[in-house]
Write a protein that holds these residues in place. Structure first.
Motif, PDB file in Angstrom:
ATOM      1  N   PRO A  91      56.510  -6.811   4.605  1.00  9.42           N
ATOM      2  CA  PRO A  91      55.110  -6.708   4.173  1.00  9.42           C
ATOM      3  C   PRO A  91      54.185  -6.034   5.167  1.00  9.42           C
ATOM      4  O   PRO A  91      53.269  -5.308   4.782  1.00  9.42           O
ATOM      5  N   GLU A  92      54.411  -6.244   6.470  1.00  8.55           N
ATOM      6  CA  GLU A  92      53.493  -5.660   7.449  1.00  8.55           C
ATOM      7  C   GLU A  92      53.535  -4.137   7.432  1.00  8.55           C
ATOM      8  O   GLU A  92      52.538  -3.485   7.784  1.00  8.55           O
ATOM      9  N   TYR A  93      54.633  -3.564   7.000  1.00  5.82           N
ATOM     10  CA  TYR A  93      54.706  -2.105   6.901  1.00  5.82           C
ATOM     11  C   TYR A  93      54.107  -1.622   5.577  1.00  5.82           C
ATOM     12  O   TYR A  93      53.501  -0.534   5.526  1.00  5.82           O
ATOM     13  N   TRP A  94      54.263  -2.409   4.534  1.00  7.02           N
ATOM     14  CA  TRP A  94      53.597  -2.051   3.273  1.00  7.02           C
ATOM     15  C   TRP A  94      52.085  -1.979   3.477  1.00  7.02           C
ATOM     16  O   TRP A  94      51.410  -1.137   2.878  1.00  7.02           O
ATOM     17  N   ARG A  95      51.548  -2.840   4.323  1.00  6.14           N
ATOM     18  CA  ARG A  95      50.096  -2.872   4.522  1.00  6.14           C
ATOM     19  C   ARG A  95      49.595  -1.648   5.288  1.00  6.14           C
ATOM     20  O   ARG A  95      48.386  -1.405   5.339  1.00  6.14           O
ATOM     21  N   ARG A  96      50.499  -0.874   5.861  1.00  2.00           N
ATOM     22  CA  ARG A  96      50.120   0.374   6.536  1.00  2.00           C
ATOM     23  C   ARG A  96      50.245   1.588   5.614  1.00  2.00           C
ATOM     24  O   ARG A  96      49.902   2.705   6.024  1.00  2.00           O
ATOM     25  N   VAL A 134      52.005  -9.532  -0.976  1.00  2.00           N
ATOM     26  CA  VAL A 134      51.887  -8.629   0.172  1.00  2.00           C
ATOM     27  C   VAL A 134      50.431  -8.362   0.526  1.00  2.00           C
ATOM     28  O   VAL A 134      50.063  -8.227   1.691  1.00  2.00           O
ATOM     29  N   CYS A 136      48.822  -5.644  -0.358  1.00  2.00           N
ATOM     30  CA  CYS A 136      48.749  -4.226  -0.009  1.00  2.00           C
ATOM     31  C   CYS A 136      47.456  -3.627  -0.549  1.00  2.00           C
ATOM     32  O   CYS A 136      47.179  -3.689  -1.750  1.00  2.00           O
TER      33      CYS A 136
END
Length: 356
Positions: A91-96, A134, A136
């Protein structure tokens, strides 16, 4: 600049219009160049890159995605995915990620016929997971292929109703066995073009209420008619957009992994080869709106001149259908009901097609 990065040539689906994975001889399923090597190549040429992960199915290789994102902290990121493996990326990469394109063609009976049983459900679950668990904040776009079983107005309305921010589509033409030029034209006249007119009317009605619908081909064409024209194919292929294949070749177009004309260079030597449009497109009166449509179709002529002409005819009729409403949209801009900047759409930021 827009940079597509192929993380693998493999795909976990085998859709009817593309056949699934690339041949590993042309796009190796395991990358032969390190993510940081690719990131360095991009960073040396572009201080503010737009980087989209592509495949095959890019989420079959989430490690590659993570390592590129770590190596390019100042890039704008996006991904084109079939939506079935979204949980592979933390999830932390989806948020980018700024833009997510989920491949879905419309309601279940259309999507599952072309993409496989149960795919529709999994893509909708992916949309809800990204939005909910997530969190996002990305723009999520439905990436449609429009084919014989499609009903454009119904399918676009359905996808926007599911909560997608926007929809774009590509016509399944020129390299397909589903139909030929004459059958395509008959379908376009009886179904597709009337639905383009219905979408136009809906788009204008919503604009009069101050809402700009995320129907990307309409946004892109009205951008050319009312804000600024295109000086190249709108997707940017071969001039403003390049793809890096899994063995390090730089390509003019991300789907052209086996075609010799598409090799623009290599990450070890740079970009050395250019691309050009057909002469007929360079002198066409619609060039500023169409831009030449699709670079791939300029080189790969599976349907021949008859097919190229058929798609051109439908493109011109689409532009003329939308052009009818351009004065009304201009009035709404002038009156402040809608904002001019909402129509200054840049397809390179979303890796979308504005001329289907």
């Amino acid at each position: 600049m827009l940079w597509f990065l192929l993380t693998t040539g493999a795909c976990n689906l085998s859709c009817r219009y593309c056949g699934g994975s690339f041949n590993p001889r042309h796009s190796p399923w395991r990358p032969q160049v390190e993510p940081r090597e690719v990131a360095r190549f991009i960073a040396q040429r572009d201080p503010a890159p737009v980087v989209f992960f592509y495949g095959g199915e890019p989420l079959l290789n989430p490690r590659y995605v993570v390592e590129v994102m770590e190596a390019l902290p100042h890039a704008r990121f996006g991904i084109q995915t079939n939506g079935t493996l979204v949980r592979n990326l933390p999830p932390e990469y989806w948020r980018r990620v700024s833009t997510v394109l989920l491949s879905i063609d419309g309601p279940p009976e259309v999507t599952d016929f072309y993409r496989g049983p149960g795919v529709y459900k999994r893509v909708v679950e992916a949309l809800r997971w990204l939005r909910g668990e997530v969190g996002c904040g990305c723009k999520i776009i439905a990436r449609m292929a429009v084919s014989r079983r499609s009903s454009l107005f119904r399918d676009v309305a359905h996808l926007l109703g599911l909560g997608f921010d926007a929809v774009h589509w590509q016509l399944n033409v020129l390299w397909t066995d589903e139909w030929g030029p004459r059958e395509f034209l008959e379908w376009a006249e009886s179904s597709y073009l009337p639905d383009v007119a219905r979408l136009r009317d809906w788009f204008v009605a919503e604009a009069e209420r101050g809402r700009v619908l995320g129907v990307i081909p309409l946004l892109g064409i009205y951008r050319a008619l009312l804000v600024r024209p295109y000086d190249w194919v709108p997707c940017g292929a071969g001039k403003y957009s390049f793809a890096v294949n899994t063995e390090g070749r730089v390509l003019h177009c991300p789907i052209a992994v086996s075609e010799k004309w598409a090799t623009a260079g290599h990450i070890k030597i740079g970009i050395t080869n250019g691309a050009r449009l057909r002469d007929r497109c360079l002198t066409c009166e619609y060039r500023g709106v169409c831009g030449g449509r699709c670079l791939y179709t300029h080189y790969e002529d599976y349907w021949g001149e008859e097919g190229f002409d058929a798609v051109c005819r439908v493109t011109i009729k689409t532009i003329e259908t939308l052009k009818v409403a351009a004065p009304r949209i201009a009035e709404l801009m002038k009156a402040g009901v809608i904002r001019r900047e909402d129509f200054d759409y840049n397809p390179l930021l979303d890796s979308t097609e504005v001329i289907p």
